[in-house]
Enzyme design. Structure first.
Site, mmCIF file in Angstrom:
data_model
loop_
_atom_site.group_PDB
_atom_site.id
_atom_site.type_symbol
_atom_site.label_atom_id
_atom_site.label_comp_id
_atom_site.label_asym_id
_atom_site.label_seq_id
_atom_site.Cartn_x
_atom_site.Cartn_y
_atom_site.Cartn_z
ATOM 1 N N ASP A 9 9.637 -18.743 47.550
ATOM 2 C CA ASP A 9 8.680 -18.580 46.564
ATOM 3 C C ASP A 9 8.554 -17.222 46.220
ATOM 4 O O ASP A 9 8.835 -16.312 46.929
ATOM 5 C CB ASP A 9 7.411 -19.436 47.080
ATOM 6 N N GLU A 50 10.299 -15.060 41.969
ATOM 7 C CA GLU A 50 10.835 -16.173 42.687
ATOM 8 C C GLU A 50 12.242 -16.116 42.789
ATOM 9 O O GLU A 50 12.802 -16.553 43.875
ATOM 10 C CB GLU A 50 10.452 -17.413 41.478
ATOM 11 N N ASP A 76 9.209 -24.511 44.493
ATOM 12 C CA ASP A 76 8.382 -25.303 43.471
ATOM 13 C C ASP A 76 8.583 -24.621 42.115
ATOM 14 O O ASP A 76 7.714 -24.845 41.284
ATOM 15 C CB ASP A 76 6.985 -25.222 44.244
ATOM 16 N N ASP A 125 4.907 -19.617 50.224
ATOM 17 C CA ASP A 125 3.664 -19.492 49.539
ATOM 18 C C ASP A 125 2.982 -18.330 50.270
ATOM 19 O O ASP A 125 2.465 -17.325 49.793
ATOM 20 C CB ASP A 125 2.926 -20.369 48.957
ATOM 21 N N HIS A 264 2.250 -38.691 15.093
ATOM 22 C CA HIS A 264 2.826 -38.942 13.689
ATOM 23 C C HIS A 264 1.942 -39.858 13.032
ATOM 24 O O HIS A 264 0.997 -40.645 13.583
ATOM 25 C CB HIS A 264 4.220 -39.705 13.763
ATOM 26 N N GLU A 339 10.154 -41.045 21.175
ATOM 27 C CA GLU A 339 9.307 -42.064 22.182
ATOM 28 C C GLU A 339 10.189 -42.906 23.224
ATOM 29 O O GLU A 339 11.311 -42.731 23.120
ATOM 30 C CB GLU A 339 8.747 -43.043 20.887
#
Length: 458
Positions: A9, A50, A76, A125, A264, A339
């Site tokens: 991380d 990172e 992550d 982290d 839309h 969609e």
């Protein structure tokens, strides 16, 4: 079988700002920490930190186990994982040398790449925060100096670290969870471990000259931000350029990437309340009028649109083109904004589906992982939309982006911002040509600022 796990991380408090990284190598069987490292790296961006963390982790493993070791690399940062896995292109030239260095190290190993939520990356982290905390005090990062003491596993003990700003500890212990966090400088928009902060700032509509309904979408302090008038690219951004006055709970060093989400306009299928997925109906005359009303609203202050992206489907694309004509922008088509594929249900009403596919419909309503016959599940759509969101946030950091899409993708973006489960999709309603707003901040939180706003249609 995987022999090792690397967890890496990095973070930056300011983006760019004081930065650091952390990495651990663990035994894949029992999770025991074998070696760990951290380093403060001066002023850098989150993504650079990172990558530096990943490189450090790969080097640690090579030193520990040599070439050919089997490892799962976990981070992550979706950006780094997807780029290293070859699924995303590297568009930031500043990251390319780091990505090439990491890839060269990875080729000496047998690596699989795995994204994990931030809460499952606490060891790395913690180390990154330790390095940044030490640098903030003018001290080098020292091994074993954390308030999170290691737990003994099998009687092993860690060795003393070096006195420099970085170092590695070989250990027979596993590391306790730390309560520290680097949220003050996070720009990985993976959606994991993120909290939704609300912002409320001073200012009046009269002073700013903004229509009343538009205050639903922006804090007054946001309206006068220089970054909206003169955008700064992520590569050119400096600490000074990345600051704004800040309001409410929001920090004073954040610049939002704003995604304005526009559904839309009306189509013949929406008039008849029929399932409309990958079919390509045109807008009705009323749908065109709805798009024009949205365009009129979005062409005035405070919006200052800088980018317009659209689903490839005609009903969204035409809506986007109507707005683009008023804004003087081009429409960029993003396949991930299409969609849901409703498969065999395309063009049918809910009642018709209930009669013809009662069991399948019941399963679909009860379980987001269930798909219509020949279609795709909401779980599949969620993965697609999340990847598209990450791409937009990387590509257009700090900009105001109009996203013209459909019910499901827009609900997905709102759900992700709220850290809500997939089942929350069933609890939201979106009107035709409705406008919503999510702002993403460099320090981590995503904030839903407006939902289903149709004031421009009345």
């Amino acid at each position: 079988m995987t022999s090792f796990v690397i967890e890496a991380d990095g973070g930056s408090r300011g983006n760019p700002g004081p930065a650091g990284y952390g990495a651990v190598v663990k035994d894949a069987v029992d999770g025991q920490v074998l070696v760990e490292i951290a380093e403060a790296i001066g002023t850098q961006t989150n993504n650079v930190a990172e990558y530096r963390g990943l490189i450090a982790g790969l080097r640690l493993l090579l030193d520990l186990a040599g070439d050919g070791a089997v490892v799962e690399a976990r981070m992550d940062s979706k950006l780094v994982i997807e780029q290293m896995a070859g699924r995303w292109k590297i568009k930031n030239e500043g990251l390319r040398p780091l990505a090439l260095e990491a890839a060269a190290l990875a080729r000496r190993l047998k690596v699989t790449w795995q994204w994990i939520p931030r809460e499952k990356n606490k060891d790395a982290d913690r180390l990154a925060n330790e390095a940044m905390d030490a640098a903030a005090k003018g001290r080098p990062w020292r091994l074993g100096a954390s308030s999170a003491e290691p737990r003994s596993a099998g009687g092993g003990s860690g060795t003393s670290g070096t006195s420099g700003t970085s170092g590695a500890r070989l250990s027979g212990s596993s590391i306790a969870e730390s309560s520290g966090s680097r949220d003050a400088g996070r720009s990985d928009f993976s959606g994991a471990g993120r909290s939704s902060h609300q912002a409320a700032g001073p200012g009046s509509v009269t002073d700013l000259g903004v229509p009343a309904e538009d205050l639903l979408l922006f804090d007054p302090a946001d309206l006068s931000r220089e970054s909206r008038e003169s955008p700064v690219s992520p590569e050119e951004k400096t600490p000074a350029a990345a600051t704004s006055p800040g309001t409410g709970w929001r920090g004073a060093t954040t610049v939002a990437t704003s995604l304005l989400l526009l559904r839309h306009g009306e189509t013949p299928l929406s008039v008849e309340r029929r399932f409309s997925g990958l079919g390509d109906p045109e807008l009705t005359p009323n749908g065109i009028a709805q798009a024009e009303a949205a365009a009129a609203r979005l062409s005035r202050k405070p919006y200052n649109l800088q980018v317009i992206v659209s689903s490839p489907l005609r009903r969204a694309r035409v809506t986007a083109e109507i707005v683009a004509a008023r804004a003087g922008l081009e429409v960029i088509v993003e396949e991930g904004l299409r969609e849901t594929d409703f498969g065999d249900w395309e063009g049918y009403t809910f009642t018709e589906i209930q009669r013809r596919w009662p069991d399948e419909l019941a399963a679909w309503l009860a379980d987001p992982s269930a798909a219509p016959p020949g279609g795709e599940s909401f779980g599949t759509v969620a993965e697609r939309v999340e990847a598209t969101r990450d791409l937009l946030l990387e590509r257009y950091e700090g900009k105001t982006v109009l996203v013209v899409s459909h019910v499901t993708p827009i609900k997905m973006l709102l759900r992700l911002a709220l850290l809500a489960p997939l089942a929350a999709l069933y609890r939201m309603h979106l009107d035709l040509a409705a406008l919503s707003l999510v702002e993403y901040y460099a320090d981590g939180p995503a904030v839903v600022k407006a939902f289903n706003d149709t004031s421009h249609l009345h």
